[in-house]
Motif scaffolding. Sequence first.
Motif, PDB file in Angstrom:
ATOM      1  N   GLU A 385       0.836  -1.205   0.000  1.00 49.36           N
ATOM      2  CA  GLU A 385       0.000   0.000   0.000  1.00 49.36           C
ATOM      3  C   GLU A 385       0.875   1.260   0.000  1.00 49.36           C
ATOM      4  OE1 GLU A 385      -0.106  -2.073   2.945  1.00 49.36           O
ATOM      5  OE2 GLU A 385      -1.139  -3.489   1.641  1.00 49.36           O
ATOM      6  N   ARG A 386       1.871   1.294   0.928  1.00 49.94           N
ATOM      7  CA  ARG A 386       2.685   2.498   1.042  1.00 49.94           C
ATOM      8  C   ARG A 386       4.152   2.164   1.359  1.00 49.94           C
ATOM      9  NH1 ARG A 386      -0.199   7.091   1.847  1.00 49.94           N
ATOM     10  NH2 ARG A 386       1.449   8.114   3.008  1.00 49.94           N
ATOM     11  N   GLY A 387       4.313   1.339   2.380  1.00 52.35           N
ATOM     12  CA  GLY A 387       5.636   1.152   2.973  1.00 52.35           C
ATOM     13  C   GLY A 387       6.721   0.724   2.010  1.00 52.35           C
ATOM     14  N   LEU A 388       6.369  -0.105   1.045  1.00 53.04           N
ATOM     15  CA  LEU A 388       7.383  -0.641   0.152  1.00 53.04           C
ATOM     16  C   LEU A 388       7.891   0.407  -0.828  1.00 53.04           C
ATOM     17  CD1 LEU A 388       8.833  -3.220  -0.915  1.00 53.04           C
ATOM     18  CD2 LEU A 388       6.942  -3.461  -2.499  1.00 53.04           C
ATOM     19  N   CYS A 389       6.970   1.184  -1.388  1.00 49.59           N
ATOM     20  CA  CYS A 389       7.315   2.044  -2.526  1.00 49.59           C
ATOM     21  C   CYS A 389       7.779   3.449  -2.119  1.00 49.59           C
ATOM     22  CB  CYS A 389       6.120   2.158  -3.472  1.00 49.59           C
ATOM     23  SG  CYS A 389       5.401   0.560  -3.890  1.00 49.59           S
ATOM     24  N   LEU A 390       7.225   3.954  -1.023  1.00 52.19           N
ATOM     25  CA  LEU A 390       7.458   5.360  -0.694  1.00 52.19           C
ATOM     26  C   LEU A 390       8.917   5.762  -0.454  1.00 52.19           C
ATOM     27  CD1 LEU A 390       4.379   6.539   1.363  1.00 52.19           C
ATOM     28  CD2 LEU A 390       4.970   6.991  -1.007  1.00 52.19           C
ATOM     29  N   PRO A 391       9.748   4.882   0.094  1.00 52.96           N
ATOM     30  CA  PRO A 391      11.142   5.314   0.278  1.00 52.96           C
ATOM     31  C   PRO A 391      11.796   5.777  -1.020  1.00 52.96           C
ATOM     32  CG  PRO A 391      10.746   3.315   1.511  1.00 52.96           C
ATOM     33  CD  PRO A 391       9.515   3.570   0.694  1.00 52.96           C
ATOM     34  N   CYS A 392      11.405   5.180  -2.157  1.00 53.83           N
ATOM     35  CA  CYS A 392      11.976   5.597  -3.443  1.00 53.83           C
ATOM     36  C   CYS A 392      11.051   6.563  -4.187  1.00 53.83           C
ATOM     37  CB  CYS A 392      12.231   4.376  -4.328  1.00 53.83           C
ATOM     38  SG  CYS A 392      13.449   3.261  -3.658  1.00 53.83           S
ATOM     39  N   HIS A 393       9.758   6.442  -3.957  1.00 55.14           N
ATOM     40  CA  HIS A 393       8.781   7.273  -4.673  1.00 55.14           C
ATOM     41  C   HIS A 393       7.991   8.135  -3.689  1.00 55.14           C
ATOM     42  CE1 HIS A 393       9.506   4.814  -8.266  1.00 55.14           C
ATOM     43  NE2 HIS A 393       9.417   3.765  -7.479  1.00 55.14           N
ATOM     44  N   PRO A 394       8.655   9.050  -2.992  1.00 54.28           N
ATOM     45  CA  PRO A 394       7.947   9.824  -1.950  1.00 54.28           C
ATOM     46  C   PRO A 394       6.836  10.697  -2.523  1.00 54.28           C
ATOM     47  CG  PRO A 394      10.134  10.729  -2.330  1.00 54.28           C
ATOM     48  CD  PRO A 394      10.048   9.475  -3.128  1.00 54.28           C
ATOM     49  N   GLY A 395       6.919  11.051  -3.783  1.00 58.42           N
ATOM     50  CA  GLY A 395       5.935  11.938  -4.402  1.00 58.42           C
ATOM     51  C   GLY A 395       4.553  11.318  -4.479  1.00 58.42           C
ATOM     52  N   TYR A 396       4.493   9.978  -4.420  1.00 55.13           N
ATOM     53  CA  TYR A 396       3.198   9.322  -4.555  1.00 55.13           C
ATOM     54  C   TYR A 396       2.543   9.166  -3.198  1.00 55.13           C
ATOM     55  CZ  TYR A 396       4.845   8.362  -9.243  1.00 55.13           C
ATOM     56  OH  TYR A 396       5.297   8.499 -10.524  1.00 55.13           O
TER      57      TYR A 396
END
Lengths: 396, 291
Positions: A385-396
């Motif tokens: 949902e969030r935790g995996l992707c946000l470290p690299c894609h904070p804009g989303y």
Amino acid sequence: MMYRSIRCNRWKTLLAVIGFILFPACASLALNCVQCHDSINFKGTYEHEPVARNRCDSCHSLHASRHAGLLQQAEAQMCSRCHGEATEAWAQSSYTHSPVHKGECTSCHAPHASAVKGLLKDGQKEVCAACHTSLSATQGKQHAPFKKGQCASCHAVHGSDHQGLLRSEDSELCLGCHKTDSTWQQRHNGRKAQGMNCLECHHPHASTEKALLRPLQHKPFASGNCAACHSGSSADGRCLSCHTPVLPQFKRVHTHLQGKGTSSCTACHSPHVSSQTGLLKGISGSVCRSCHADKLERRKQALHVHPQANHCSDCHTGHGSDEPYMLRGGMAGACESCHGEHSTFTHPIGEDVLDPRTGTPMDCISCHSPCTGTMFEHNLRGGRERGLCLPCHPGY
Amino acid sequence: MNFTQITIAVLFYCCILSLPASAADWISQWRAPDPQSDVRLQSALAMVFDAQRERIYIADGLAGKLHAFDLNGQHLDDFDAGGDLGIPVSITLQRSGRFWLVDRKANALVRVVPEEQRIERFPFSLTGASAMLPEKVVWHPDAGLMVLDRLSGNVLALDDNLNVRGRYGNNCVDVVSAAGKIWLLQADSSVVQVDPSGRGQEERIVLRYELKRPAALERNLQGQLFVADRGLCQVLVFSPTGSYLYSIGARGNRLGRFSAPRQLLLLDTDQGQGVLAVLDEINRCVDLFRR
């Protein structure tokens, strides 16, 4: 005196009234259950204590439950409510029997009654053989306890600190029955039995070879040429001088030569006999565990582990590799050998796709942790949902 | 302020002054190569510090290259000897400015003579009486070339003809030259101090900490021992007697974090040994910490 007698009688009356109300309720509990559930299923030589007391409600909800069998809690929690001390001790042991780890007590035990001690579902041999199917296919002469189905005479069936759920270190266990007389001494070249690894050479269940020796034999051992290895030369050179085809595998960035003399090779390979190809001391997972126990301990904490995680050699090489973790074919290559189709739809990976956090190339393990396992589906390192992707894609 | 208050205050400040250095004293400064730069390493397997030129050389094993960086993390140059370096897995610098490398591909020691732009290769066999698999090479000012042999687990002192003239340690995982002596990190979480001249006894220091996979050793001027643990992904610092003091870093891949620390260097700079370089194989970089 009169007053005291009256007061005493009042108490007796009150107790009689309470008893009058509660007794039929208790009696009706068992009565109501067996009206529908055939009482024959709850009778046996050995009965579970709540069943014997007609206390079905100790484990079952009488009206509704979210758990199968109308259990009040999930099976593991239900059993540990009374057997908590034991289950906790098993959970702490280095090796836990798989059904115990999964909380599937009823894989082996009948929860109500049984004809077998320990409320086993069936005879010990049959219960074990129900899962350990390969054992029934063993050929040749059988070890006496195995033949009699006395699995628990060698194995601690719930949990143990010794590999193979053995009750103690193998030589200690074996010496409980086998005496080291002069014939034994002669056959073992005068070596001391204490600290010996009996199972390295002898099969504990059955073998077609004499003395239950494991079937695959190292050539010098089979021909009785002990001096071929037991000579004055030192270090791993004595293995490598014959096994020259493997030499290039050690000329890699990472090598499994551990700098322990001959024990580098014999840490994984038996120099005498084995049941595994390559004279490995066991299946790949168990051989690796002897040194990499910490990895497997961490894996025990994970909710999602790669299904082939115990087949270490599927992804890792045994002798040497230029890749970190001695992976076969690099970070992505090891995965692609099975998950080739992922390359068509995966998140971009490869040398040209850099992890913005580190500047290093993205690969499968940037997002997945297959070996140690994680708490997330598909061994992902974070929630999708969030935790995996946000470290690299904070804009989303 | 009465006498008691003054005594307490003095004791308090004495306590503060006598507190050992802590992890907080080490601040991660930069990463080489800089993630924002165009320089990429295929692998980071070894490093050496040239105190004279104040340069760090990183061996990119799989690419067969040496990269030079200054103390600000700026990439200066690279060198591949015309593609003839093989797979360098260790590197050391001789006083004369010549490099010695371990080439794993050829199982050889390689001498690099920069001023003549040439290299010399000295291969070893994996079988026979003189079998050897060099893992690390170290230059000791008095004893000359020392090699950690992965086959036997010993550290071997080599003579000018690269013949073995001494064996030290048991199941060694790293070797460093410091304070005129040789220091061996052994897999059993102990450090052995050896005087390569043969004078004096070997001294064994047991590291009192549950290490998982000790991989690299370094020693500072105060005798403190820095140990990189590949399993814990940390650098742990011990007193000269082996008591645990503090740790640096944690598991991860950002600046100041480690995935697979492989080598440590305390840089002998003008400011003393206040600069720690940690080479990380998985993160493919060197992280530099200052006190």
